[in-house]
Design an enzyme around this catalytic site. Structure first.
Site, PDB file in Angstrom:
ATOM      1  N   HIS A  60      28.877  47.551  46.591  1.00 25.94           N
ATOM      2  CA  HIS A  60      30.083  48.060  47.258  1.00 25.94           C
ATOM      3  C   HIS A  60      31.224  48.347  46.273  1.00 25.94           C
ATOM      4  O   HIS A  60      32.293  48.787  46.675  1.00 25.94           O
ATOM      5  CB  HIS A  60      30.540  47.010  48.285  1.00 25.94           C
ATOM      6  CG  HIS A  60      31.509  47.517  49.310  1.00 25.94           C
ATOM      7  ND1 HIS A  60      31.147  48.444  50.268  1.00 25.94           N
ATOM      8  CD2 HIS A  60      32.812  47.225  49.546  1.00 25.94           C
ATOM      9  CE1 HIS A  60      32.197  48.691  51.042  1.00 25.94           C
ATOM     10  NE2 HIS A  60      33.225  47.972  50.626  1.00 25.94           N
ATOM     11  N   SER A 100      34.988  52.590  51.922  1.00 28.14           N
ATOM     12  CA  SER A 100      34.962  51.449  52.832  1.00 28.14           C
ATOM     13  C   SER A 100      35.955  51.642  53.982  1.00 28.14           C
ATOM     14  O   SER A 100      35.819  52.612  54.738  1.00 28.14           O
ATOM     15  CB  SER A 100      35.222  50.171  52.032  1.00 28.14           C
ATOM     16  OG  SER A 100      34.862  49.053  52.792  1.00 28.14           O
ATOM     17  N   ASP A 138      24.558  47.243  48.963  1.00 26.95           N
ATOM     18  CA  ASP A 138      25.946  46.970  49.363  1.00 26.95           C
ATOM     19  C   ASP A 138      25.978  45.644  50.122  1.00 26.95           C
ATOM     20  O   ASP A 138      25.281  45.491  51.140  1.00 26.95           O
ATOM     21  CB  ASP A 138      26.449  48.122  50.247  1.00 26.95           C
ATOM     22  CG  ASP A 138      27.944  48.034  50.512  1.00 26.95           C
ATOM     23  OD1 ASP A 138      28.408  46.946  50.930  1.00 26.95           O
ATOM     24  OD2 ASP A 138      28.631  49.041  50.317  1.00 26.95           O
TER      25      ASP A 138
HETATM   26  N1  LIG Z   1      37.705  40.416  48.816  1.00 22.11           N
HETATM   27  C1  LIG Z   1      36.710  40.751  49.801  1.00 22.11           C
HETATM   28  C2  LIG Z   1      36.061  42.061  49.532  1.00 22.11           C
HETATM   29  C3  LIG Z   1      37.049  43.173  49.561  1.00 22.11           C
HETATM   30  C4  LIG Z   1      36.472  44.424  48.965  1.00 22.11           C
HETATM   31  O1  LIG Z   1      35.294  44.488  48.555  1.00 22.11           O
HETATM   32  N2  LIG Z   1      37.290  45.422  48.894  1.00 22.11           N
HETATM   33  C5  LIG Z   1      36.842  46.677  48.384  1.00 22.11           C
HETATM   34  C6  LIG Z   1      37.123  47.719  49.426  1.00 22.11           C
HETATM   35  S1  LIG Z   1      36.457  47.231  51.011  1.00 22.11           S
HETATM   36  C7  LIG Z   1      37.636  47.034  47.149  1.00 22.11           C
HETATM   37  O2  LIG Z   1      37.780  48.183  46.832  1.00 22.11           O
HETATM   38  N3  LIG Z   1      38.185  46.036  46.462  1.00 22.11           N
HETATM   39  C8  LIG Z   1      39.091  46.255  45.369  1.00 22.11           C
HETATM   40  C9  LIG Z   1      38.481  46.651  44.065  1.00 22.11           C
HETATM   41  O3  LIG Z   1      37.250  46.552  43.900  1.00 22.11           O
HETATM   42  O4  LIG Z   1      39.240  47.107  43.179  1.00 22.11           O
HETATM   43  C10 LIG Z   1      35.619  39.720  49.806  1.00 22.11           C
HETATM   44  O5  LIG Z   1      35.416  39.110  48.778  1.00 22.11           O
HETATM   45  O6  LIG Z   1      34.952  39.561  50.844  1.00 22.11           O
END
Ligand SMILES: N[C@@H](CCC(=O)N[C@@H](CS)C(=O)NCC(=O)O)C(=O)O
Length: 277
Positions: free
Chosen positions: A254, A146, A222
């Site tokens: 995602h 991402s 995604d």
């Molecule tokens: N919290 C955000 C999404 C953030 C998100 O999806 N982050 C991804 C990377 S862009 C991630 O790796 N999150 C942490 C995880 O899954 O451990 C939302 O709900 O819109």
């Protein structure tokens, strides 16, 4: 540099280390997996840059990368995604400020004093890791998820000769044309969009490309795919006739379940480039 933890892992060591960073002006924490081969001499290294809201820890515990890296004799570095701490600027939104450094050197207030993740990942951390651990700086590759996929692609294209291969999981591919990008680039770099170009993988692909193999996976389910704009990077890759493999993986979202599903392919892909003479 301080050792936060070291755990035996798959014949090697999964470590977490903390150090005072001159690039970001605060303490930074990173994860480093060293395979068993590192006991005998320097090993190739694969950088993994994480996405929004992540620390050094998410990929370290959820991406399932160590097993494949141990098999290939490759080290993994998991940097944090931003400066952190009480004296460091932040924002209430999850996609700006701490946890959302976007791998740029901020020039705008209040971010400029600490948000220098480009320098941190491109310069300071590689030097620190090479100084303290059995890493071969001539054999580096980079990947990310991402926002981290955006970082991996833009670092690779901006630093020719540094990385032998680049890959990405669901990368933010055209941030100058999406809300995951315009908001942060405006905040960190200001309104002059000419300063944004080096931080856009699609624009960099049009301008310079990458002298090596590229592998990109994105899930068709995604939930952020409209923000990622894989189609823009695909068009730029086709236009340039850049060596690359782009895959749209049916049904994947995602999450780290997606990342871990294709991690074996990515580590094998990098191993091929890292072990080529
Ligand atoms: N919290 C955000 C999404 C953030 C998100 O999806 N982050 C991804 C990377 S862009 C991630 O790796 N999150 C942490 C995880 O899954 O451990 C939302 O709900 O819109």
């Amino acid at each position: 540099m301080e050792t936060v933890s070291e755990n035996a892992c798959l014949g090697g060591v999964q470590g977490v280390y903390r150090h005072t960073s001159s690039a970001t002006g605060c303490d930074m924490t990173f994860g480093l997996f060293l395979p068993a081969e590192a006991k005998d001499g320097p090993v190739p290294v694969l950088w993994y840059l994480s996405g929004l809201t992540c620390t050094h820890e998410n990929a370290m515990v959820k991406a399932g990368a160590q097993g494949w890296a141990a098999e290939q004799g490759i080290a993994l570095v998991f940097p944090d995604t931003s400066p952190r701490g009480e004296g460091v600027a932040d924002h209430e939104d999850y996609d700006l400020g701490q946890g959302a450094g976007f791998y740029v050197n901020a020039t705008q207030e209040p971010w400029a004093p600490h948000f220098r993740m480009w320098d941190y990942v491109a310069e300071e951390l590689p030097a620190l890791v090479a100084e303290h651990f059995a890493i071969d700086p001539e054999r580096q590759a980079i990947t990310g998820h991402s926002m981290g996929g955006h970082g991996a692609l833009t670092l690779a294209m901006n630093l020719p000769g540094r990385y032998r291969s680049v890959s990405a999981f669901a990368p933010i591919s055209n941030p100058t044309a999406a809300d995951w990008g315009r908001k942060q680039l405006t905040a960190y770099l200001g309104d002059d969009e000419s300063t944004w170009a080096k931080h856009d993988a699609t624009l960099m692909m049009k301008q310079v490309g990458f002298d090596g193999p590229i592998l990109i996976d994105t899930g068709t389910s995604d939930q952020f795919i409209d923000l990622l704009r894989p189609e823009a990077l695909a068009a730029a890759i086709a236009e340039r006739r850049q060596q690359a493999t782009l895959r749209l993986q049916p049904g994947y979202d995602h999450s780290y379940f997606f990342v871990s599903s294709f991690m074996e392919d990515h580590v094998s892909f990098h191993a091929e480039a890292l072990y080529r003479d």
